[in-house]
Write a protein that holds these residues in place. Structure first.
Motif, PDB file in Angstrom:
ATOM      1  N   SER A  54       0.565  -1.089  -0.274  1.00 20.55           N
ATOM      2  CA  SER A  54       0.069   0.373   0.222  1.00 20.55           C
ATOM      3  C   SER A  54       1.243   1.742  -0.158  1.00 20.55           C
ATOM      4  O   SER A  54       0.582   2.281  -0.623  1.00 20.55           O
ATOM      5  CB  SER A  54      -0.474   0.299   0.877  1.00 20.55           C
ATOM      6  N   THR A  55       1.839   1.263   0.365  1.00 18.95           N
ATOM      7  CA  THR A  55       2.302   2.367   0.862  1.00 18.95           C
ATOM      8  C   THR A  55       3.576   3.063  -0.370  1.00 18.95           C
ATOM      9  O   THR A  55       3.236   3.548  -0.959  1.00 18.95           O
ATOM     10  CB  THR A  55       3.728   2.263   1.334  1.00 18.95           C
ATOM     11  N   LEU A  56       3.553   1.663  -1.263  1.00 21.88           N
ATOM     12  CA  LEU A  56       3.584   1.784  -2.516  1.00 21.88           C
ATOM     13  C   LEU A  56       3.190   2.496  -3.684  1.00 21.88           C
ATOM     14  O   LEU A  56       3.005   3.139  -4.416  1.00 21.88           O
ATOM     15  CB  LEU A  56       4.792  -0.014  -3.034  1.00 21.88           C
ATOM     16  N   ALA A  57       2.042   1.462  -3.507  1.00 20.69           N
ATOM     17  CA  ALA A  57       0.997   2.068  -4.260  1.00 20.69           C
ATOM     18  C   ALA A  57       0.124   3.438  -3.965  1.00 20.69           C
ATOM     19  O   ALA A  57       0.273   4.272  -4.969  1.00 20.69           O
ATOM     20  CB  ALA A  57      -0.344   1.130  -3.974  1.00 20.69           C
ATOM     21  N   ARG A  58       0.627   4.184  -3.380  1.00 21.38           N
ATOM     22  CA  ARG A  58       0.220   5.547  -2.763  1.00 21.38           C
ATOM     23  C   ARG A  58       1.376   5.997  -3.232  1.00 21.38           C
ATOM     24  O   ARG A  58       1.016   7.457  -4.552  1.00 21.38           O
ATOM     25  CB  ARG A  58      -0.002   5.550  -1.685  1.00 21.38           C
ATOM     26  N   ALA A  59       2.970   5.562  -2.897  1.00 22.64           N
ATOM     27  CA  ALA A  59       3.891   6.723  -3.667  1.00 22.64           C
ATOM     28  C   ALA A  59       3.685   6.065  -5.518  1.00 22.64           C
ATOM     29  O   ALA A  59       4.132   7.867  -5.305  1.00 22.64           O
ATOM     30  CB  ALA A  59       4.572   6.265  -3.025  1.00 22.64           C
ATOM     31  N   VAL A  60       4.027   5.441  -6.126  1.00 20.78           N
ATOM     32  CA  VAL A  60       3.981   5.812  -7.347  1.00 20.78           C
ATOM     33  C   VAL A  60       2.175   6.282  -7.931  1.00 20.78           C
ATOM     34  O   VAL A  60       2.681   7.314  -8.744  1.00 20.78           O
ATOM     35  CB  VAL A  60       3.401   4.036  -7.888  1.00 20.78           C
ATOM     36  N   MET A  61       1.564   6.767  -7.379  1.00 17.42           N
ATOM     37  CA  MET A  61       0.591   7.216  -8.022  1.00 17.42           C
ATOM     38  C   MET A  61       0.506   8.413  -7.675  1.00 17.42           C
ATOM     39  O   MET A  61       0.283   9.312  -8.417  1.00 17.42           O
ATOM     40  CB  MET A  61      -0.766   6.470  -6.836  1.00 17.42           C
ATOM     41  N   ASP A  62       1.339   9.041  -6.414  1.00 13.35           N
ATOM     42  CA  ASP A  62       1.449  10.355  -5.638  1.00 13.35           C
ATOM     43  C   ASP A  62       2.219  10.510  -6.986  1.00 13.35           C
ATOM     44  O   ASP A  62       2.627  11.945  -7.420  1.00 13.35           O
ATOM     45  CB  ASP A  62       1.593  10.681  -4.417  1.00 13.35           C
ATOM     46  N   ASP A  63       3.350  10.217  -7.161  1.00 11.45           N
ATOM     47  CA  ASP A  63       4.551  10.618  -8.091  1.00 11.45           C
ATOM     48  C   ASP A  63       3.676  10.536  -9.697  1.00 11.45           C
ATOM     49  O   ASP A  63       4.501  11.856  -9.927  1.00 11.45           O
ATOM     50  CB  ASP A  63       5.440   9.367  -8.397  1.00 11.45           C
ATOM     51  N   ALA A  64       3.224   9.916  -9.867  1.00  8.18           N
ATOM     52  CA  ALA A  64       2.624  10.524 -11.092  1.00  8.18           C
ATOM     53  C   ALA A  64       1.692  11.469 -11.622  1.00  8.18           C
ATOM     54  O   ALA A  64       1.956  12.240 -12.258  1.00  8.18           O
ATOM     55  CB  ALA A  64       1.494   8.907 -11.484  1.00  8.18           C
ATOM     56  N   ARG A  65       0.709  11.518 -10.580  1.00  9.21           N
ATOM     57  CA  ARG A  65       0.056  12.755 -10.148  1.00  9.21           C
ATOM     58  C   ARG A  65       1.032  13.745 -10.028  1.00  9.21           C
ATOM     59  O   ARG A  65      -0.078  15.140 -11.492  1.00  9.21           O
ATOM     60  CB  ARG A  65      -1.145  12.755  -9.357  1.00  9.21           C
ATOM     61  N   ALA A  66       1.923  13.944  -9.815  1.00  2.94           N
ATOM     62  CA  ALA A  66       2.693  15.438  -9.746  1.00  2.94           C
ATOM     63  C   ALA A  66       3.196  15.345 -10.692  1.00  2.94           C
ATOM     64  O   ALA A  66       3.704  16.495 -10.936  1.00  2.94           O
ATOM     65  CB  ALA A  66       3.871  15.148  -8.206  1.00  2.94           C
ATOM     66  N   ARG A  67       3.674  14.202 -11.484  1.00  2.00           N
ATOM     67  CA  ARG A  67       4.175  14.651 -12.994  1.00  2.00           C
ATOM     68  C   ARG A  67       3.075  14.558 -13.946  1.00  2.00           C
ATOM     69  O   ARG A  67       3.821  14.680 -15.035  1.00  2.00           O
ATOM     70  CB  ARG A  67       5.384  13.704 -13.007  1.00  2.00           C
ATOM     71  N   LYS A  68       2.064  14.820 -13.471  1.00  2.00           N
ATOM     72  CA  LYS A  68       0.900  15.090 -15.173  1.00  2.00           C
ATOM     73  C   LYS A  68       0.925  13.776 -15.678  1.00  2.00           C
ATOM     74  O   LYS A  68       0.746  13.781 -16.632  1.00  2.00           O
ATOM     75  CB  LYS A  68       1.137  16.251 -15.342  1.00  2.00           C
ATOM     76  N   ARG A  69       1.300  12.359 -14.718  1.00  2.00           N
ATOM     77  CA  ARG A  69       1.155  11.534 -16.442  1.00  2.00           C
ATOM     78  C   ARG A  69      -0.058  10.441 -16.702  1.00  2.00           C
ATOM     79  O   ARG A  69      -0.701  10.548 -15.126  1.00  2.00           O
ATOM     80  CB  ARG A  69       2.473  10.240 -15.602  1.00  2.00           C
ATOM     81  N   THR A  70      -0.027   9.775 -17.124  1.00  2.00           N
ATOM     82  CA  THR A  70      -0.921   8.875 -17.085  1.00  2.00           C
ATOM     83  C   THR A  70      -1.075   8.113 -16.735  1.00  2.00           C
ATOM     84  O   THR A  70      -0.309   7.114 -17.764  1.00  2.00           O
ATOM     85  CB  THR A  70      -2.099   9.277 -18.670  1.00  2.00           C
ATOM     86  N   VAL A  71      -1.981   7.150 -15.684  1.00  2.00           N
ATOM     87  CA  VAL A  71      -0.940   5.520 -15.389  1.00  2.00           C
ATOM     88  C   VAL A  71      -2.040   4.227 -16.329  1.00  2.00           C
ATOM     89  O   VAL A  71      -3.346   4.250 -16.389  1.00  2.00           O
ATOM     90  CB  VAL A  71      -1.399   5.600 -14.255  1.00  2.00           C
ATOM     91  N   VAL A  72      -1.965   3.071 -16.691  1.00  2.00           N
ATOM     92  CA  VAL A  72      -2.356   2.518 -17.370  1.00  2.00           C
ATOM     93  C   VAL A  72      -1.524   1.199 -15.654  1.00  2.00           C
ATOM     94  O   VAL A  72      -0.441   0.300 -15.819  1.00  2.00           O
ATOM     95  CB  VAL A  72      -1.282   1.425 -18.380  1.00  2.00           C
ATOM     96  N   PRO A  73      -2.605   0.568 -15.112  1.00  2.00           N
ATOM     97  CA  PRO A  73      -2.758  -0.343 -13.868  1.00  2.00           C
ATOM     98  C   PRO A  73      -2.607  -1.530 -14.222  1.00  2.00           C
ATOM     99  O   PRO A  73      -3.640  -2.322 -14.375  1.00  2.00           O
ATOM    100  CB  PRO A  73      -3.010   0.295 -13.173  1.00  2.00           C
ATOM    101  N   ILE A  74      -1.098  -2.166 -15.621  1.00  2.00           N
ATOM    102  CA  ILE A  74      -1.204  -3.182 -15.287  1.00  2.00           C
ATOM    103  C   ILE A  74      -1.201  -4.286 -14.406  1.00  2.00           C
ATOM    104  O   ILE A  74      -2.029  -5.618 -14.665  1.00  2.00           O
ATOM    105  CB  ILE A  74       0.242  -3.752 -16.872  1.00  2.00           C
ATOM    106  N   CYS A  75      -0.259  -3.958 -13.493  1.00  2.00           N
ATOM    107  CA  CYS A  75      -0.207  -5.156 -11.937  1.00  2.00           C
ATOM    108  C   CYS A  75      -1.465  -5.338 -12.048  1.00  2.00           C
ATOM    109  O   CYS A  75      -2.108  -4.223 -10.813  1.00  2.00           O
ATOM    110  CB  CYS A  75       0.734  -4.277 -10.765  1.00  2.00           C
ATOM    111  N   PRO A  76      -2.119  -6.697 -11.332  1.00  2.00           N
ATOM    112  CA  PRO A  76      -3.593  -6.849 -10.524  1.00  2.00           C
ATOM    113  C   PRO A  76      -3.237  -6.000  -9.621  1.00  2.00           C
ATOM    114  O   PRO A  76      -4.740  -5.535  -9.194  1.00  2.00           O
ATOM    115  CB  PRO A  76      -3.347  -8.159 -10.320  1.00  2.00           C
ATOM    116  N   PHE A  77      -2.092  -5.839  -8.443  1.00  2.00           N
ATOM    117  CA  PHE A  77      -2.361  -5.410  -6.992  1.00  2.00           C
ATOM    118  C   PHE A  77      -2.336  -4.057  -6.776  1.00  2.00           C
ATOM    119  O   PHE A  77      -3.247  -3.340  -6.338  1.00  2.00           O
ATOM    120  CB  PHE A  77      -0.942  -5.641  -6.145  1.00  2.00           C
TER     121      PHE A  77
END
Length: 100
Positions: A54-77
């Motif tokens: 969960s710590t990783l998930a939140r961190a990578v999503m916050d990073d994507a948001r801060a960098r104005k990236r579009t996320v494709v969540p291939i990882c099932p978790f």
């Protein structure tokens, strides 16, 4: 226990480390322009049940948001985690197909 998450672009992954610097888990990714596909999440068995995923998930999503990236969540978790966190819906690409 606190974990620090950092981007390691040369390895195309984010790493969560404990206070001693031990890698507790990783999220791998593929980056193309402003699109980031999170491909795999892995937590070291010694750290399971401590919130590393969960710590990783939140961190990578916050990073994507801060960098104005579009996320494709291939990882099932990560895809399952995002169902419980609709605050990231605006930056996530969804499909009607499940990747297994």
């Amino acid at each position: 226990m606190q974990f620090t998450v950092t981007d390691v672009p040369e390895r195309e992954r984010f790493e969560a480390r404990d206070e001693a610097g031990v890698v507790a888990g990783v999220v791998t990714y593929q980056l193309t322009g402003t699109i980031i596909a999170y491909t795999h999440t892995e937590v070291d068995p010694a750290f399971e049940g401590r919130g590393v995923g969960s710590t990783l998930a939140r961190a990578v999503m916050d990073d994507a948001r801060a960098r104005k990236r579009t996320v494709v969540p291939i990882c099932p978790f990560l895809a399952d985690w995002l169902v419980k966190h609709p605050e990231y819906e605006g930056i996530v690409v969804r499909t009607t197909r499940k990747v297994k």
